[in-house]
Scaffold this active site. Sequence first.
Site, short mmCIF file in Angstrom:
data_model
loop_
_atom_site.label_atom_id
_atom_site.label_comp_id
_atom_site.label_asym_id
_atom_site.label_seq_id
_atom_site.Cartn_x
_atom_site.Cartn_y
_atom_site.Cartn_z
N GLU A 14 0.86 -1.18 0.00
CA GLU A 14 0.00 0.00 0.00
C GLU A 14 0.90 1.24 0.00
O GLU A 14 1.87 1.27 0.75
CB GLU A 14 -0.90 0.04 1.23
CG GLU A 14 -1.91 1.18 1.15
CD GLU A 14 -2.92 1.19 2.30
OE1 GLU A 14 -2.76 0.42 3.25
OE2 GLU A 14 -3.85 1.99 2.20
N GLY A 32 2.86 2.35 10.68
CA GLY A 32 2.57 1.55 11.86
C GLY A 32 2.42 0.07 11.57
O GLY A 32 3.12 -0.76 12.15
N ALA A 33 1.52 -0.26 10.67
CA ALA A 33 1.26 -1.66 10.35
C ALA A 33 0.42 -1.72 9.09
O ALA A 33 -0.10 -0.71 8.65
CB ALA A 33 0.52 -2.36 11.50
N MET A 34 0.31 -2.94 8.53
CA MET A 34 -0.38 -3.07 7.25
C MET A 34 -1.27 -4.30 7.25
O MET A 34 -0.83 -5.39 7.61
CB MET A 34 0.68 -3.13 6.13
CG MET A 34 0.10 -3.24 4.75
SD MET A 34 -0.94 -1.79 4.36
CE MET A 34 -2.16 -2.57 3.33
N GLU A 35 -2.50 -4.10 6.78
CA GLU A 35 -3.56 -5.10 6.90
C GLU A 35 -3.59 -6.15 5.80
O GLU A 35 -4.66 -6.69 5.52
CB GLU A 35 -4.91 -4.37 6.94
CG GLU A 35 -5.34 -3.69 5.62
CD GLU A 35 -4.99 -2.21 5.50
OE1 GLU A 35 -4.04 -1.79 6.20
OE2 GLU A 35 -5.64 -1.50 4.72
N ASN A 36 -2.48 -6.47 5.15
CA ASN A 36 -2.47 -7.48 4.09
C ASN A 36 -3.32 -8.69 4.47
O ASN A 36 -3.23 -9.19 5.58
CB ASN A 36 -1.03 -7.95 3.86
CG ASN A 36 -0.06 -6.80 3.81
OD1 ASN A 36 -0.22 -5.90 3.03
ND2 ASN A 36 0.93 -6.83 4.71
N GLU A 69 -5.75 -3.20 12.49
CA GLU A 69 -5.44 -4.05 11.34
C GLU A 69 -6.40 -5.23 11.26
O GLU A 69 -6.82 -5.63 10.18
CB GLU A 69 -3.99 -4.54 11.39
CG GLU A 69 -2.93 -3.45 11.54
CD GLU A 69 -3.07 -2.26 10.59
OE1 GLU A 69 -3.60 -2.44 9.48
OE2 GLU A 69 -2.67 -1.15 10.96
N1 TRP Z 1 -3.22 0.76 5.70
C1 TRP Z 1 -2.27 0.96 6.77
C2 TRP Z 1 -3.10 1.19 8.01
O1 TRP Z 1 -3.70 2.20 8.18
C3 TRP Z 1 -1.39 2.14 6.53
C4 TRP Z 1 -0.05 1.86 5.94
C5 TRP Z 1 0.84 0.95 6.35
C6 TRP Z 1 0.59 2.55 4.88
N2 TRP Z 1 1.98 1.06 5.61
C7 TRP Z 1 1.86 2.00 4.70
C8 TRP Z 1 0.20 3.59 4.06
C9 TRP Z 1 2.74 2.48 3.76
C10 TRP Z 1 1.08 4.05 3.08
C11 TRP Z 1 2.33 3.52 2.95
O2 TRP Z 1 -3.25 0.35 8.81
ZN ZN Z 2 -5.74 1.50 8.48
#
Ligand code: TRP
Ligand code: ZN
Length: 872
Positions: free
Chosen positions: A126, A266-270, A303
């Site tokens: 993302e 912070g983190a990513m919801e893959n 997430e």
């Molecule tokens: N979708 C993620 C969240 O809000 C945000 C995020 C994680 C993100 N890593 C990123 C956005 C890198 C842009 C680039 O939980």
């Molecule tokens: Zn988010």
Amino acid sequence: MRTETPTPIYLKDYTPPPFLVDTVTMDVDIRPEGTLVTTTQTCRRNPAAAPGLPLVLDGEDLETLAVVLDGRLLAQQDYQLDGESLTLSGLPDQFTLETRVRIQPDQNTQLSGFYRSKNGYFTQCEAQGFRRITWFQDRPDVMARYTVTLHGDKATYPELLANGNPVTRGEEDGGRHFATWEDPFKKPSYLFAMVAAHLEVLRDRYTTASGREVQLAVFVEPGKLDQCDHAMAALKKAMAWDEERFGLECDLDHYMIVAVGDFNMGAMENKGLNIFNTKYVLARPDVATDGDFENIDRVVTHEYCHNWTGDRVTCRDWFQLTLKEGLTVFRDQEFGFDRHNPTVARIREVRGLRAAQYPEDAGPMAHPIRPRVYEEINNFYTATVYEKGAEVIRMIQTLVGRDGFRKGLDLYFQRHDGQAVTCEDFVAAMADANGYDFAPFMTWYHQAGTPRLQARGQYDGAAQRYTLTLRQLPPEGGQPYLMPVALGLVGPDGQDMDLGGGATTRVLELSALEQSFVFEAIPAAPVPSLLRNFSAPVILEAEYSDAQLTHLLAHDSDPFNRWEAGQRLYGHLILDAIRHITQGVAPQWPESVAAAARAVLTAPDADPAFITEALTLPTEATLAEAMGQVQPEALHAARNGLRRFLAENLESELLARYRALHDGKAYTIDSPAMARRALKNCCLAYLNELDDPRYGELAKAQFDGADNMTDQFAALAVLVNALAPAARALGETALAQFRERWKDEALVMDKWLSVQATSRQPDVLERVRALTAHPAFDAANPNKIYALIRSFGANHRHFHAADGSGYRFIAAWICRLDPKNPQVASRLARCFDRWKKFDPAHQAHAQAALRDILTQAGLSADVREVVGKALQ
Ligand code: TRP
Ligand code: ZN
């Protein structure tokens, strides 16, 4: 790096993708000389797109080795390859396309796409990182089913992970191995993830309400397994809560969290394979503060909640980002209210909104929660899209009620499961499920800026009638909003008045520019309690007298507004004091504020967490927004002056409370224990506003004796910021001891860096400069940049130093970071947002620093957009 001038992207230009992709099969071969990615996609023409369009694939930093269409290797003249796109024309209605590329994850310093971190390789896709892995229509409305096979050296990368379910794995020649994963859900490319690394894992299980067994796993760097329990517990709580509150169950067989030390956000919801910044996973009482534990709860929940609001139903395009982010922040906030003191949780959200989102909305990067245009989408992961977005969702809930909101959400999933949709689709579901007309509400989606709200009350004693006139002031030239104004009327006896039918709070729906509301049978002139529980994200310009504020602070039945009254009172006094200071007059603090604070501190049944919030002054950044032209030194002096005045007047109560709370009871991490620590450390900090060396010794004793990071770090921060020379000297000792003890814990060393960068001591910039050469700092790691450099940029007093040194320092770091990691550089550039609010001398320094940045060759689109807007 991209060097061309950026072309803005407009929401109005949206067109559907020319081709749909049903399946994506990827083979990822990790080798020392680079990673080979072979991607096979089955495509068909999109009936919703204009006919005859070519297929345009996105790609970035890819070395293209082969393009194969329906089994036929294409020659270079069969397709058009330029910079960041690969175009194929004259395609059949249905075809299979194979591309073979080489990528260099070891050289990927942007941390977007596939990149190296300490123990292996990780992804971040993302918003547009997938195109850095393979050629693809890299946009969220192209949803496909993915199968991924990873190959790599078995000893170096024993874990090979991707989204979905493990299908097969096995050995290969040369000490290598492979694993194949299949994701049963269609997903947009931004939710793609894979990991090849040496990790340890904590496993657990969760059985959903309908009986699905989900395998849970938290992967961390070797040696950190004893710091995973809290994250795992948080995950299970979030899963149960989402079932209970929203009827949403986990749809997966495997839910994995992988922690990585190098991560931009912070983190990513893959889907099924969340990737987290280590700071939102790792915790143990001796290394993590209460705030860290709470942040882990919040981010894990956030997430997890995305699995429905984001993954099952996603965004049509990136302008719709708040569709998933505002809604998911709202959901993680609701979880917080259900688990902790909801007032305190709400106060913290509002404090954050005012410190970050209000300035953003008043500055050069202001945008509606659904922007109409952007140059670089990474710049729009903002407090506005997230936090104001969540406030907008909250207003919807306030307008239709909790049950109505649930009905609307159910309808949203019924209609849009598996789709990529818009904010209008979400609001339509809320409208249709409730028969509520949200047309006048849509201003919140379209308009930037914070509206102001004015209130005028008129009491007619003879008629026992109270008339409240509300007037809204949209941002310049803007449309009116529909805003829910929750209201109570507080009588002279401190009791809420009956607003009809025994109700003491009513939600007024203000939609005109000016509207009057009449209340009958009101026996005495009330003090209105407006926007209870912060029912709308506006600036309330009510002209309360200090006496009325003291009345509300003491009596309002809405605890949020009790806190709010205190904040307003502090704000009035500090702004007055600034006026005095700038005229060379010593500020005068009224006894009444000390009396009010004393009443707060000594209230017998109050939650210590609430008391802490009520004794905490608004931040300098928040106060600055209420000033015409900001004088950072006077602001700093005035705010500290009030802290010192309160400490002088409440000294014995603060000490008594400190002693009572510092009771040597065994450490626990529940809400009541956290609340007690918060108040204890608040008292300790106030006491150290005084010159008495005993309080420095008290802090040092707490530092030395602490068995947990909350108490240890709070004491350290107090000493580092102490004004008394003796305490300050103890601070130096404590810093050295802390460093020695924690030098091998990266996240703890981040605290050590940031406590020095946020300090109010005059030598802070010199210190930060020296720390950039310290082994604990690493310019390639975002957490270190945030802890040291950005913390300094958020140090209101010293970033805005009169000689411009703070501006030059941050500008130099932006230029240094931009070629390596534009996302991080661009976040740093946001420190300059409010430069025009300062006096001409400050402005000249800031402008020169910003112009310098713009002259840097090869500046990224990210930084160019932020700095360009700042200078406009
Ligand atoms: N979708 C993620 C969240 O809000 C945000 C995020 C994680 C993100 N890593 C990123 C956005 C890198 C842009 C680039 O939980
Ligand atoms: Zn988010």
